[in-house]
Write a protein that holds these residues in place. Sequence first.
Motif, PDB file in Angstrom:
ATOM      1  N   ALA A 160       0.840  -1.199   0.000  1.00 43.69           N
ATOM      2  CA  ALA A 160       0.000   0.000   0.000  1.00 43.69           C
ATOM      3  C   ALA A 160       0.874   1.247   0.000  1.00 43.69           C
ATOM      4  CB  ALA A 160      -0.936   0.000   1.204  1.00 43.69           C
ATOM      5  N   GLY A 161       1.940   1.228   0.784  1.00 42.91           N
ATOM      6  CA  GLY A 161       2.855   2.364   0.804  1.00 42.91           C
ATOM      7  C   GLY A 161       3.499   2.586  -0.552  1.00 42.91           C
ATOM      8  N   LEU A 162       3.846   1.501  -1.226  1.00 42.27           N
ATOM      9  CA  LEU A 162       4.469   1.609  -2.549  1.00 42.27           C
ATOM     10  C   LEU A 162       3.450   2.081  -3.583  1.00 42.27           C
ATOM     11  CD1 LEU A 162       7.283   1.173  -3.655  1.00 42.27           C
ATOM     12  CD2 LEU A 162       6.684  -1.210  -4.118  1.00 42.27           C
ATOM     13  N   ALA A 163       2.205   1.609  -3.458  1.00 42.31           N
ATOM     14  CA  ALA A 163       1.149   2.071  -4.374  1.00 42.31           C
ATOM     15  C   ALA A 163       0.916   3.565  -4.204  1.00 42.31           C
ATOM     16  CB  ALA A 163      -0.147   1.295  -4.118  1.00 42.31           C
ATOM     17  N   ASP A 164       0.876   4.024  -2.957  1.00 39.85           N
ATOM     18  CA  ASP A 164       0.685   5.456  -2.712  1.00 39.85           C
ATOM     19  C   ASP A 164       1.865   6.267  -3.250  1.00 39.85           C
ATOM     20  OD1 ASP A 164      -1.719   4.906  -1.528  1.00 39.85           O
ATOM     21  OD2 ASP A 164      -1.018   5.211   0.539  1.00 39.85           O
ATOM     22  N   ARG A 165       3.070   5.713  -3.149  1.00 38.78           N
ATOM     23  CA  ARG A 165       4.244   6.408  -3.662  1.00 38.78           C
ATOM     24  C   ARG A 165       4.112   6.639  -5.171  1.00 38.78           C
ATOM     25  NH1 ARG A 165       8.781   6.492  -1.117  1.00 38.78           N
ATOM     26  NH2 ARG A 165       7.381   7.524   0.337  1.00 38.78           N
ATOM     27  N   TYR A 166       3.748   5.591  -5.896  1.00 38.29           N
ATOM     28  CA  TYR A 166       3.612   5.750  -7.349  1.00 38.29           C
ATOM     29  C   TYR A 166       2.364   6.558  -7.709  1.00 38.29           C
ATOM     30  CZ  TYR A 166       7.648   3.186  -8.903  1.00 38.29           C
ATOM     31  OH  TYR A 166       8.944   2.826  -9.169  1.00 38.29           O
ATOM     32  N   GLY A 167       1.322   6.464  -6.891  1.00 39.88           N
ATOM     33  CA  GLY A 167       0.158   7.297  -7.130  1.00 39.88           C
ATOM     34  C   GLY A 167       0.498   8.773  -7.024  1.00 39.88           C
ATOM     35  N   ALA A 168       1.282   9.148  -5.995  1.00 39.10           N
ATOM     36  CA  ALA A 168       1.672  10.541  -5.808  1.00 39.10           C
ATOM     37  C   ALA A 168       2.588  11.011  -6.938  1.00 39.10           C
ATOM     38  CB  ALA A 168       2.366  10.701  -4.456  1.00 39.10           C
ATOM     39  N   ILE A 169       3.490  10.147  -7.374  1.00 36.82           N
ATOM     40  CA  ILE A 169       4.365  10.509  -8.497  1.00 36.82           C
ATOM     41  C   ILE A 169       3.532  10.731  -9.751  1.00 36.82           C
ATOM     42  CG2 ILE A 169       6.093   9.537 -10.067  1.00 36.82           C
ATOM     43  CD1 ILE A 169       7.461   8.319  -7.586  1.00 36.82           C
TER      44      ILE A 169
ATOM     45  N   GLU B 293       0.416  11.718  -9.927  1.00 36.11           N
ATOM     46  CA  GLU B 293      -0.314  12.983  -9.808  1.00 36.11           C
ATOM     47  C   GLU B 293       0.600  14.164 -10.114  1.00 36.11           C
ATOM     48  OE1 GLU B 293      -2.118  13.228  -5.980  1.00 36.11           O
ATOM     49  OE2 GLU B 293      -3.418  11.479  -6.301  1.00 36.11           O
ATOM     50  N   LYS B 294       1.829  14.125  -9.620  1.00 35.50           N
ATOM     51  CA  LYS B 294       2.773  15.206  -9.907  1.00 35.50           C
ATOM     52  C   LYS B 294       3.060  15.301 -11.396  1.00 35.50           C
ATOM     53  CE  LYS B 294       5.618  16.078  -5.812  1.00 35.50           C
ATOM     54  NZ  LYS B 294       7.014  16.126  -5.322  1.00 35.50           N
ATOM     55  N   ARG B 295       3.240  14.179 -12.040  1.00 25.47           N
ATOM     56  CA  ARG B 295       3.580  14.200 -13.462  1.00 25.47           C
ATOM     57  C   ARG B 295       2.415  14.700 -14.299  1.00 25.47           C
ATOM     58  NH1 ARG B 295       6.526   8.683 -14.953  1.00 25.47           N
ATOM     59  NH2 ARG B 295       6.764   9.821 -16.913  1.00 25.47           N
ATOM     60  N   ARG B 296       1.207  14.293 -13.933  1.00 26.92           N
ATOM     61  CA  ARG B 296       0.044  14.785 -14.678  1.00 26.92           C
ATOM     62  C   ARG B 296      -0.154  16.286 -14.482  1.00 26.92           C
ATOM     63  NH1 ARG B 296      -1.805   9.431 -13.811  1.00 26.92           N
ATOM     64  NH2 ARG B 296      -2.310   9.868 -11.627  1.00 26.92           N
ATOM     65  N   ALA B 297       0.234  16.788 -13.307  1.00 26.47           N
ATOM     66  CA  ALA B 297       0.093  18.213 -13.032  1.00 26.47           C
ATOM     67  C   ALA B 297       1.275  19.029 -13.540  1.00 26.47           C
ATOM     68  CB  ALA B 297      -0.069  18.432 -11.524  1.00 26.47           C
ATOM     69  N   GLY B 298       2.270  18.364 -14.102  1.00 31.33           N
ATOM     70  CA  GLY B 298       3.446  19.062 -14.606  1.00 31.33           C
ATOM     71  C   GLY B 298       4.372  19.561 -13.521  1.00 31.33           C
ATOM     72  N   GLU B 299       4.276  18.988 -12.317  1.00 32.49           N
ATOM     73  CA  GLU B 299       5.127  19.415 -11.206  1.00 32.49           C
ATOM     74  C   GLU B 299       6.466  18.682 -11.247  1.00 32.49           C
ATOM     75  OE1 GLU B 299       3.116  18.910  -7.502  1.00 32.49           O
ATOM     76  OE2 GLU B 299       1.242  19.783  -8.224  1.00 32.49           O
ATOM     77  N   ASP B 300       7.494  19.339 -10.743  1.00 36.73           N
ATOM     78  CA  ASP B 300       8.808  18.712 -10.662  1.00 36.73           C
ATOM     79  C   ASP B 300       8.815  17.637  -9.583  1.00 36.73           C
ATOM     80  OD1 ASP B 300       9.836  20.351 -12.634  1.00 36.73           O
ATOM     81  OD2 ASP B 300      10.588  21.857 -11.205  1.00 36.73           O
ATOM     82  N   LEU B 301       9.536  16.566  -9.856  1.00 39.60           N
ATOM     83  CA  LEU B 301       9.726  15.533  -8.846  1.00 39.60           C
ATOM     84  C   LEU B 301      10.898  15.906  -7.949  1.00 39.60           C
ATOM     85  CD1 LEU B 301       9.355  12.236 -10.933  1.00 39.60           C
ATOM     86  CD2 LEU B 301       7.592  13.443  -9.635  1.00 39.60           C
ATOM     87  N   ALA B 302      10.811  15.515  -6.688  1.00 38.97           N
ATOM     88  CA  ALA B 302      11.938  15.683  -5.779  1.00 38.97           C
ATOM     89  C   ALA B 302      13.082  14.790  -6.241  1.00 38.97           C
ATOM     90  CB  ALA B 302      11.521  15.329  -4.359  1.00 38.97           C
ATOM     91  N   ALA B 303      14.288  15.124  -5.782  1.00 38.29           N
ATOM     92  CA  ALA B 303      15.458  14.356  -6.211  1.00 38.29           C
ATOM     93  C   ALA B 303      15.276  12.871  -5.930  1.00 38.29           C
ATOM     94  CB  ALA B 303      16.710  14.896  -5.521  1.00 38.29           C
TER      95      ALA B 303
ATOM     96  N   ALA C 244      -1.773   1.085  -9.725  1.00 35.94           N
ATOM     97  CA  ALA C 244      -1.107   2.384  -9.651  1.00 35.94           C
ATOM     98  C   ALA C 244      -0.013   2.495 -10.707  1.00 35.94           C
ATOM     99  CB  ALA C 244      -0.521   2.594  -8.256  1.00 35.94           C
ATOM    100  N   CYS C 245       0.704   1.407 -10.949  1.00 32.80           N
ATOM    101  CA  CYS C 245       1.740   1.407 -11.997  1.00 32.80           C
ATOM    102  C   CYS C 245       1.103   1.515 -13.375  1.00 32.80           C
ATOM    103  CB  CYS C 245       2.582   0.144 -11.886  1.00 32.80           C
ATOM    104  SG  CYS C 245       3.596   0.058 -10.402  1.00 32.80           S
ATOM    105  N   HIS C 246       0.016   0.799 -13.592  1.00 30.25           N
ATOM    106  CA  HIS C 246      -0.651   0.836 -14.891  1.00 30.25           C
ATOM    107  C   HIS C 246      -1.315   2.178 -15.158  1.00 30.25           C
ATOM    108  CE1 HIS C 246      -1.080  -3.852 -14.912  1.00 30.25           C
ATOM    109  NE2 HIS C 246       0.143  -3.451 -15.200  1.00 30.25           N
ATOM    110  N   ALA C 247      -1.628   2.939 -14.105  1.00 29.43           N
ATOM    111  CA  ALA C 247      -2.341   4.217 -14.261  1.00 29.43           C
ATOM    112  C   ALA C 247      -1.406   5.396 -14.470  1.00 29.43           C
ATOM    113  CB  ALA C 247      -3.210   4.468 -13.032  1.00 29.43           C
ATOM    114  N   LEU C 248      -0.101   5.206 -14.433  1.00 26.84           N
ATOM    115  CA  LEU C 248       0.827   6.307 -14.625  1.00 26.84           C
ATOM    116  C   LEU C 248       0.700   6.883 -16.033  1.00 26.84           C
ATOM    117  CD1 LEU C 248       3.918   4.743 -12.847  1.00 26.84           C
ATOM    118  CD2 LEU C 248       2.685   6.799 -12.109  1.00 26.84           C
TER     119      LEU C 248
END
Length: 821
Positions: A224-233, A235-245, A327-331
């Motif tokens: 679940a933690g890993l799914a949330d991690r990729y879900g948040a990534i 969301e950032k990519r769809r919003a055009g936000e920069d990823l943290a290092a 979550a991986c398939h939805a990226l």
Amino acid sequence: MPPPVDGGGSSSDDPRLLEGRTDDLVAWHREVVETHDDEFAAAKVLVRRLGAHVTHDGHARVGFWTPEIVEADVPPSDVYLEVLSPPADLDPGSTNTRAVAFDRTLVALEREGEYHWGVVAGMRAGTRETLGSLYRLAYETDSGWETVPDPLAYSVPFGPFAPAEFYDRDRLDETRPDRKYFETLGTDGERVATTPDDGVPRVDPATSMLEIHPGTATERGSLAGLADRYGAIGEKRRAGEDLAAWERNFVGYDAIQLMPVEPLTESRTGHDFWSETGRADGELVARVARPDQINWGYDIVVSAFSAPNPALLESGRPDELVDFIAACHALPEPIKVVFDIALGHADDRGAELLSDRYVLGPGMYGKHLDYTEPTVRAVILELQRRKMDFGADGIRVDGAQDFTSYDPETGEMYHDDDFLAEMDAVVQEVAGSEYRPWMIFEDGRPWPREDWELASSYRALIEQHPHSFQWSPVTFAHNTPALLTFWATKWWRIREVADFGGHWITGVANHDTVRRGTQVDPNPGFTRSPVNPYLGGTPVETLDAAYDNAAATMLFHAFLPGVPMDFLTANMRAPWGFVRDTDDDYNVKVVANEVNVLHWQVRDRDFADDRFFPRVKALGFDSVGELRTFTAGLEAAVGVTDYDLDMVARMLSPFAHPFEDLSPADLVAYADAWMADIAAFANLEHWHEKQDESRTAFRRATREFRQDRPWLRATLREDEYFTYRHPTDGTVLYYGYRRAPPGVDGDEELLFAGNMEGVAVDVSPAVLVADAREDDNAPSIPEEGWEPALVPPDVAVDDGTATLDNAQAIVWRRTPSTSRE
């Protein structure tokens, strides 16, 4: 004081056998046996209905293969399905041990041959929201009740040594968030490599892949933690936000290989997730907890392989595995998920859960399964099918060379390639779509023969299954790039990647190679290569750079063929080791063998950090130096005493240590503390601040360079080139030329140069082309029109010439617009 007891089950409909429906099930069994002359062919059909399945009208259809019960002449009337109905509010995700009262019902089953069957009403099916009824077989003997777990269960919330959960797998499939992903599989050839004569498509290979250990990838250590991690990534990519290092280390791939997510063995002394305290008047009381073992995933018991490892499910629900995959398939650019299938790693405790018919004898990792037994053979394939039906796109078969069987005529073991072919042929069904996964074999035959490193071709299974992939020689276990001359002495294997690597998984960093790196003696003898002094100023810096540097990353992602694979822990430059607390017998030996981890991965400031090593500090160790001295002595004593803990304790007693009167129990306590501390130390959440902006940005750019050029996956053609400069003059310089095949958009050419190890060297297209012209086998490489395409942030390029320090590289590019010759 015993813990409080929760209330009993709440079902008003007691479980009962539906006799007419059960008769139909037995009749089906007889028809299958009668219509199949071959026992294995019949077993492949029968095992599809083993376990517990929800019928169309909500009942439970159950089946067990029970040769041990039949062979023991237990009367059919004495064998029952034991149904344990839990309290409605029982939380399967809690790791707190508590006593729970279950309503206990015994339901008689029907025996047919070596099987027991039944259709049962009144069992509650588990879902995302609800814990279902628990079940197992039970029969009474003169010495008490004996139980048989379901080896094909879909859910084991309290571990494989506890009763399984009756789980609604069909509902899970019907409600999965990524149904459309599978429903469109194969439409217009989407995500499909080949469609065999039977019309079942096979998933297309990835372009590059990331290996992840779910237990240490996030602070929560769960799927679940890993799914949330990729879900948040996402969301950032769809919003055009920069990823943290640190977030960049997770992306730039189109596949993820999860380290095994199967139920694991348990320590008899350290783990207690299900223990029964009494039965009376239709009630069973047990102390329960969701398992929380520390393990890298390979110590499986085979039984319940079809279920996710509950230690990775913070909710205790199998849905977490599907949620991660979805979550991986939805990226924005979907990522395939590859399961690591380690059926060759049958831990010794697996024999407690399986019939003797499963076991041929002792094996490399515990027990060697008997693949020649027809029903065992069928069950293992069914376990694979059920696990992959959670929605994996690919399968990596761990240790395919270990799938061996005994030939009674020759008295020798042989590679059971027919069984591997059966594994390759298994069809998955997810969201109503049938497919075969991308197939990957790890196979180093003739390992463990002494000359395996020289003799293995790493192509045996590719030749048998041309669509499949294998782990390459540089990806296989014995891989130590922290040692000086690694890239020089391994040139012949690297060259093979260029010549044969179109169907290889490549790269130097994975769960095994980084572990091997931490086991290297930091003070090698005269006959061993020394540590590469150019990689870093400290052991930690050296090891980090060995498995994550620009030259190696660019070599595999921007030049060589195959599918490059990285290890998330290496991307994060985080610590790693052989983490497990599941071994009662060899836990002290394992820790002793990990002595060099303290040299390679633990700095003084790490040990002083309040976040790290609280357990060994509580034992009295005040510094990492003291810890190293004690563990070095432990390693030596374990070796000379042939692992006699009493003698080890006596040998170490006179030396400095924090124990008052060193005993075997103290050694075990130290081993347990070390394993727990090193697992926490390796959690990637602690290493986010270590990530460098420029390094992670460039690594991501290198991976995306590969994603933009999937044609690089193909083996080098005759009009392409790869070599190293010789004489080396103090630098192992790899360089080469690649050219997009006809019909590829862009029609580009690439020129790679990498200082794999050694002193700084100046390179330019003109110099490399001149070098190549001295080789009669080199193709004609254009000298003009090259422009830098991929340059690490610390590489200087002056008037077309790049100065490459150790572990630096550069890629130049030509296109038609730069006047292709």
